[in-house]
Design an enzyme around this catalytic site. Structure first.
Site, short mmCIF file in Angstrom:
data_model
loop_
_atom_site.label_atom_id
_atom_site.label_comp_id
_atom_site.label_asym_id
_atom_site.label_seq_id
_atom_site.Cartn_x
_atom_site.Cartn_y
_atom_site.Cartn_z
CG ASP A 43 -2.03 -1.09 1.25
OD1 ASP A 43 -2.37 -1.32 0.13
OD2 ASP A 43 -2.44 -1.39 2.25
CG ASP A 49 -6.48 -1.48 -1.22
OD1 ASP A 49 -6.54 -2.55 -1.29
OD2 ASP A 49 -5.58 -1.05 -0.41
#
Length: 156
Positions: free
Chosen positions: A117, A136
């Site tokens: 991320d 995501d």
């Protein structure tokens, strides 16, 4: 189904290319933070070993393989669901978003043991401590689209 496959492949490719470029080529894995357009867009390195916000990260190896299995099962289930019925193009695009994102994050777990991320966005005096990635966003948008564009009254 062709539309679903194309969207899934595009999301998967964009997700993986962005992760490799930002995390490894730009050096985020070493620098941990790159200010792009602060505070609106900052790259912050976060290796997510759990689910959203690091949930289930306490037993990383068990969570890793469990989440890979869940991602593959959900992707397969959504693909079968879409193949068995007639759905609007928007539903097929939504399914492609969800599948492409789920497979992108699953590949991260296989390769790195965690999901890479790096996107962080803050605004208006609120400092967002969390990072996310393209997969995501695609998973969220795909799930929302499936809710909005499927159902008995939403078939062609």
């Amino acid at each position: 189904m062709r539309r679903l496959g194309l969207v899934a492949a595009l999301v998967f490719l964009l997700d993986q290319v962005s992760k490799v470029y930002v995390v490894f080529h730009m050096g985020l894995a070493l620098d941990q933070r790159i200010d792009v357009w602060p505070p609106y867009l900052t790259f912050r390195m976060a290796w997510n070993r759990g689910v959203n916000f690091g949930l289930l990260a306490h037993d990383a190896d068990l969570a890793r393989w469990l989440l890979i299995t869940v991602s593959l099962a959900i992707s397969g289930g959504v693909a079968i669901w879409m193949a068995r019925g007639r759905h609007r193009p928007a539903a097929l695009v939504s399914a492609g978003l969800l599948i492409g994102g789920a497979l992108g994050n699953a590949l991260d777990r296989v390769l790195y043991g965690a999901v890479a991320d790096f996107l962080n966005m803050s605004c208006c005096g609120i400092d967002n401590p969390y990072a996310f990635n393209i997969a995501d966003v695609a998973i969220f948008a795909g799930a929302l689209g499936l809710v909005l564009y499927t159902g008995k009254d939403k078939t062609p």
